[in-house]
Structure formats: structure tokens, C-alpha cells
Design a protein around this motif. Structure first.
Motif, short mmCIF file in Angstrom:
data_model
loop_
_atom_site.label_atom_id
_atom_site.label_comp_id
_atom_site.label_asym_id
_atom_site.label_seq_id
_atom_site.Cartn_x
_atom_site.Cartn_y
_atom_site.Cartn_z
N ALA A 1 0.83 -1.21 0.00
CA ALA A 1 0.00 0.00 0.00
C ALA A 1 0.86 1.25 0.00
O ALA A 1 1.84 1.35 0.74
N ASP A 2 0.49 2.21 -0.83
CA ASP A 2 1.14 3.51 -0.85
C ASP A 2 0.30 4.58 -0.15
O ASP A 2 0.81 5.65 0.17
N ASP A 3 -0.96 4.28 0.06
CA ASP A 3 -1.88 5.22 0.70
C ASP A 3 -1.92 4.93 2.20
O ASP A 3 -2.21 3.81 2.63
N GLY A 4 -1.65 5.94 3.01
CA GLY A 4 -1.59 5.76 4.46
C GLY A 4 -2.91 5.31 5.06
O GLY A 4 -2.93 4.45 5.95
N GLU A 5 -4.00 5.85 4.60
CA GLU A 5 -5.30 5.48 5.16
C GLU A 5 -5.63 4.02 4.85
O GLU A 5 -6.09 3.28 5.73
N ALA A 6 -5.39 3.59 3.62
CA ALA A 6 -5.63 2.20 3.27
C ALA A 6 -4.72 1.27 4.08
O ALA A 6 -5.15 0.21 4.54
N ALA A 7 -3.47 1.69 4.27
CA ALA A 7 -2.53 0.88 5.04
C ALA A 7 -3.00 0.73 6.48
O ALA A 7 -2.94 -0.35 7.06
N ARG A 8 -3.49 1.82 7.08
CA ARG A 8 -3.96 1.75 8.46
C ARG A 8 -5.19 0.86 8.59
O ARG A 8 -5.35 0.15 9.59
N SER A 9 -6.05 0.88 7.59
CA SER A 9 -7.23 0.02 7.62
C SER A 9 -6.82 -1.46 7.59
O SER A 9 -7.34 -2.28 8.36
N MET A 10 -5.88 -1.79 6.71
CA MET A 10 -5.42 -3.18 6.65
C MET A 10 -4.64 -3.57 7.89
O MET A 10 -4.75 -4.70 8.39
N ALA A 11 -3.85 -2.64 8.43
CA ALA A 11 -3.11 -2.93 9.66
C ALA A 11 -4.06 -3.20 10.82
O ALA A 11 -3.78 -4.06 11.68
N ALA A 12 -5.19 -2.50 10.87
CA ALA A 12 -6.17 -2.73 11.92
C ALA A 12 -6.76 -4.13 11.80
O ALA A 12 -6.98 -4.81 12.82
N ARG A 13 -7.02 -4.57 10.58
CA ARG A 13 -7.52 -5.94 10.39
C ARG A 13 -6.48 -6.97 10.79
O ARG A 13 -6.79 -7.99 11.41
#
Length: 581
Positions: free
Chosen positions: A313-325
Motif C-alpha cells: 500500500a502507498d496510501d496511508g489510510e488504506a494501510a492503516r485500515s489493513m493494519a487494523a484488520r
């Protein structure tokens, strides 16, 4: 402390080279620590990238780069075949990011679901890959034992490129190119590269070749940097628990430097944040004990594609969403692991032959989860100091096992000897010196357990079975301060084969209280000292039993405790035993 059926003893490390050899100018404590880790010269502490050996020393590199250069020139379709652990996930992300940066446009990946397909490049995975119509298959962190998979790829007209770091068998797969530092006769000086390290070396060699061809000459054709991949290289290297030899220490140091400087991949930074760690102060331990488990949780309980997408992921928001999962999966994994570990310890308590009289342990339960057995094997090995094999049903007609070893036994070699001496015993196996996996027919499990312990008994000496806690000796009271703790943090990276400093001493217990259910917070004073220090012990089996103890001997790490805006020195107790007051 936690369940210890085999009593531990504290053993102090001795210098293996003279502490003064070429290390003048360093503080005496660091000279002592480095000497005990076989560092004999200041050059061995140089962690700059120019100290890395040439990628062309890897014996299969010329053929590998020839294939990748041709694929790039003709823009062939390439599919990366990954593994479902943190090393495989980071190696996959490095391959995809690196090959795209170097100009290969059609790069995709496929990671086997461990519950459906198992490990590696099997014929079934080749068939699944063929649906995407790739022209080349590139394995990362797997493939060196894929004899059948290689034949299946050849039959379907796909060229196979293998990057791996696992021990080769007697026969190599039929591939267009293989890069593995453990190939017989390979002259590369580092034999401990993780799978992600091998892939990074392939990219370095490919970029050198392209530079020589003039690909980056002229306007608009800037040479792509590979430095941005080093954070993922560091993560995979630490998480796979390979030995931190001089090469791996350079890779990890450089990767940590990027993370601390705010240049880490969004997914890796998001995983640090999910674990409550600060990227600006990241250590190798943060990668190994905070990020790695969250990434691995995807492969253990679900599908590692989630972990790989997080790293890509290059997008921080998308990365944080996946990291939360991934963080939620990790909490689920922790609960499952704890339940399985307690069941395993109950089995140990019920053994007719006590643990202390056995050379190895083999455990199985119908309800165990195959994605977690490796963790349980590791925990039981740590507690018993015995080679351990833990099995779970494979969902069909057999069982899958995960093995962990102790110094004195190369566990993959042991499996190889069992497979040779008993040809129908083991379906498949693979691994390293300290960790391996295998599959068996269900009815073969009792025979395997018998042979496993007998073979361990032939290889182990009584000294091998002593449960030693190796320390770097005592610290003087004036060394128990924040400056020394900071110095130790910066002197790494520490890890497998280059252990983080561990000290021992005797202390009076001035105060202690239970935190949560299994942790202790203490105030300690050295027996012959005047000052007192905060200390913490995590994972104590019966913490209340330690509260009224007047004195203790402990093996501890000196660490920086950060709370809100304050920073103070703290002793983290890794082992303790009571003393008479």
C-alpha cells in the motif's frame, strides 16, 4: 516465572576474541559485549551499504539476471509465488515493488493459502498460477524443494526462476535459474540471508546489469533507488529469525534507519502504530515482536494476501485500515495460541516419563489449529529446552507438524536422516537448522514420535540439555543508567546469532505488585548497592507468589522505559530465582 519443568541456570558468556582487538575507542562495556559476539575488529561494526558483498558472488545470479533482463526487454508476464509467513510476504512485496521500479510492467503475485494448498510451489499451485497465464514464475522464500512443481511448470510452458534460502535436497528442481546461498559450492560469504534478503540481492544485480546496458542514461530515465525497500528487507530478516551475521546486520541497520527517519513503507509504519510502537524509535525487537506477529497472523489464520497488500500500500489510510484488520487477527491468534499452549503443558504434566528424562517431545491434539502449531512448538521448546514437534490435523487424512530445535541438533538434517532411513514415514519436509515443517499420514504419528526422540537422543549430549540462560555478566551500579541503556539500543541491531545484551545480578526487593494477571512491577536495589531501580517481569506464571520475596537473582535487560513525555531506565527481567533475605 512461566512453567519450567527443566530448571534453568545462569551461565555467563566469555569473550571469544580479545576485547581490545581493534576496538579501542569504544566504551569498555561495548568492547566486552562485542568480544563475546566474536567481533574482533572495528570494520565488522561498519554497517554502511558499501560493506555488502557483491551480488554476483551468488552462484546462480548470472542466469537469474539474464532471465529477468530478457523478461524486462520483452515485457513478459511474471507471477511471483510467495510464502505465507513474514519473510515470504516481505520478499513478495520487495519483488513486486522492485521489479516494477526497474521497468517490468506486468508483475503480479500469488500466495498459497496454507489450509488449502500447503507450502511451496506444488503442482496444484502451478495449475492455479496457469489461470493467470504468466510466462515466468518467480518463487520467493520457497521453491528449492519443488521438484514436482518445477516439472508441472515446465509442462505448462512457464519458465521457473527460484529464489530461496532453505536447505537444498540431494536433487534440485529443473529451473531456468536458482539463487540460493546454500547451494553446494556457492561462494557467497553469507549463508544466513532470509528469503527477502536473497530477493533484494537479485534486484541489486539486475539494476547493475541494466545500468551497464545504459538503460538509465538520458533524460527521463533516472536510475530507481532500491534503498526504499530496505525497511521491508529488515522486517523479513528479523521476523524470520535468521542469524544476524555481518551482512544481515547491515541490511537490518539500514532498514531501521529508514523507518526511524520517517521513510518507512506506509503499511509497515501502520503495523508499528497498531502495536503501539513509535516508528521514530523502532528497534529490531519491534520488528520481531510487534510487526512480525501481526503480519504473520494473516498467514496463520486467514490469507497472507492481506499482509502483502498492506506492505504494497502507498496510501496511508488504506494501510492503516489493513493494519487494523491484521491487528485484530493477531489478537485472535494470541487467544488461540494461549489455549493451545495450556493444553500442551497439561499433556506434559501427564507424561509417564517426565520431561527432564526425555530427549525430545512430540505433541498432537485433534482440535489444534495448524496455523499456530509452530508458535506452540516454540513456546514449549523455550520452556523445556528440548526439541519439540507439535502436530495438528491437516483437514484431510493426515497431520501437519512444526518442529523447533535447540543448539546441538540441526532439525532439518534430523528429518532428512529419518526420511532416508524410513522411506515411507514422512510425506514431505523442509526447513532450517532450528525450525522445520513436515506432513505425515495420521497412522505414522506414533512411529514418528518414537523415532524422533530416539534420533534426538543419539545426537544430544547431557550438556546440550542443560537449560542455560546466557548472560553478559554483571553491570556495576554506575552503569545502570539511561545513557548506557541508550548506548546499548544504538549498538545493535541485536537478534538471532547476535543476541541482545542480557545481564545478571542479585537484588533486594523493595516493592512489588501484580500488573494485569501475569506481570510484575518491582522496585529493586542491588544487594551491595545504594540506589534502587524500577523493574518489570512479563508472563509470570504465578505473580502473587513473588510479591513477598525479600531478594532475588535475575537475568535482565537494561532498557529505556518511555511513558508520556518521560524517559527512564528500567530493568526488564527475563529470568529470576528467589534468594534468602
Amino acid at each position: 516465572m512461566p512453567y519450567h519443568p527443566v530448571k534453568k541456570k545462569i551461565v555467563r558468556r566469555l569473550p571469544t576474541v580479545p576485547p581490545e582487538a581493534s576496538l579501542t575507542g569504544l566504551p569498555p562495556l561495548l568492547r566486552r559485549l562485542y568480544a563475546a559476539r566474536r567481533v574482533g575488529s572495528a570494520s565488522e561494526l561498519d554497517r554502511s551499504l558499501h560493506r555488502l558483498p557483491s551480488p554476483w558472488l551468488l552462484s546462480g545470479m548470472e542466469a537469474m539476471v539474464d532471465q529477468l533482463e530478457e523478461a524486462l526487454r520483452r515485457q513478459r508476464r511474471l507471477l511471483v509465488i510467495a510464502d505465507y509467513d513474514a519473510d515470504g510476504a516481505t520478499a513478495c512485496a520487495v519483488a513486486v515493488r522492485g521489479l516494477r521500479a526497474l521497468g517490468l510492467e506486468q508483475v503480479a503475485y500469488l500466495v498459497p493459502n496454507r489450509f488449502r494448498f500447503g507450502y511451496g510451489l506444488t503442482p496444484e499451485i502451478v495449475a492455479l498460477a496457469a489461470e493467470r497465464r504468466p510466462e515466468l514464475l518467480l518463487t520467493v522464500d520457497n521453491g528449492i524443494a519443488a521438484l514436482d512443481g518445477a516439472e508441472a511448470a515446465r509442462a505448462r510452458g512457464m519458465r521457473l526462476l527460484i529464489t530461496d534460502h532453505h536447505t537444498p535436497g540431494a536433487e534440485l528442481p529443473a529451473a531456468a535459474a536458482i539463487v540460493n546461498p546454500l547451494l553446494p559450492g556457492d561462494p557467497f560469504p553469507g549463508k544466513s540471508l532470509a528469503g527477502v534478503g536473497v530477493m533484494f540481492y537479485v534486484l541489486m544485480a539486475l539494476r547493475q546489469r541494466l545500468r551497464q546496458r545504459g538503460r538509465f542514461a538520458g533524460p527521463g530515465r533516472a536510475e530507481p533507488p532500491l534503498g526504499p525497500l530496505l525497511d521491508l528487507v529488515a522486517l523479513g530478516t528479523v521476523a524470520d529469525v535468521v542469524s544476524l551475521d555481518p551482512i544481515n546486520r547491515i541490511l537490518v541497520h539500514q532498514g531501521l534507519g529508514r523507518i526511524r527517519a520517517g521513510r518507512g513503507a506506509p503499511g509497515l509504519v501502520a503495523l508499528l502504530e497498531a502495536a503501539g510502537r513509535k516508528a521514530g524509535q523502532a528497534t529490531a525487537a519491534d520488528l520481531g515482536f510487534a510487526v512480525g506477529p501481526r503480519l504473520n497472523a494473516a498467514g496463520r489464520l486467514d490469507d497472507m494476501s492481506l499482509g502483502i497488500e498492506c506492505l504494497l500500500a502507498d496510501d496511508g489510510e488504506a494501510a492503516r485500515s489493513m493494519a487494523a484488520r491484521l491487528d485484530a487477527l493477531n489478537r485472535e491468534r494470541q487467544q488461540l495460541e494461549e489455549r493451545m499452549k495450556q493444553q500442551a503443558l497439561a499433556y506434559l504434566d501427564a507424561l509417564e516419563v517426565p520431561v527432564g528424562d526425555r530427549f525430545a517431545l512430540c505433541l498432537f491434539d485433534e482440535g489444534w489449529h495448524q496455523g499456530v502449531i509452530g508458535l506452540v512448538a516454540s513456546r514449549v521448546k523455550d520452556l523445556t529446552h528440548r526439541p519439540v514437534a507439535v502436530f495438528a490435523p491437516d483437514g484431510e487424512d493426515g497431520v501437519k507438524g512444526s518442529l523447533r530445535s535447540i543448539p546441538g541438533i540441526h532439525i532439518r538434517d534430523l528429518l532428512s536422516d529419518l526420511a532416508t532411513g524410513h522411506p515411507r514415514l514422512i510425506r514431505r519436509f523442509g526447513g532450517h537448522a532450528m525450525a522445520a515443517g513436515l506432513s505425515l499420514e495420521r497412522e505414522a504419528l506414533p512411529r514418528f514420535a518414537e523415532l524422533f526422540e530416539a534420533e534426538a537422543g543419539r545426537r544430544l549430549s547431557p550438556e546440550d540439555l542443560e537449560h542455560a540462560v546466557h548472560t553478559d555478566g554483571a553491570l556495576e551500579e554506575h552503569e545502570l543508567n539511561l545513557a548506557v541503556a541508550e548506548q546499548l539500543r544504538q549498538a545493535g541491531p541485536w537478534g538471532q546469532g547476535f543476541p541482545e545484551p542480557l545481564f545478571d545480578g542479585e537484588f533486594q526487593v523493595l516493592d512489588s505488585r501484580v500488573l494485569g494477571e501475569r506481570h510484575l512491577k518491582l522496585r529493586l536495589r542491588p544487594v551491595h548497592g545504594a540506589r534502587s531501580f524500577d523493574a518489570v517481569a512479563f508472563g509470570v506464571a504465578e505473580p502473587a507468589a513473588w510479591r513477598d520475596l525479600p531478594a532475588l537473582r535475575a537475568a535482565y535487560r537494561l532498557e529505556v522505559n518511555e511513558y508520556r513525555e518521560s524517559r527512564a531506565v528500567q530493568l526488564r527481567l527475563e529470568y529470576m530465582e528467589g534468594l534468602e533475605g
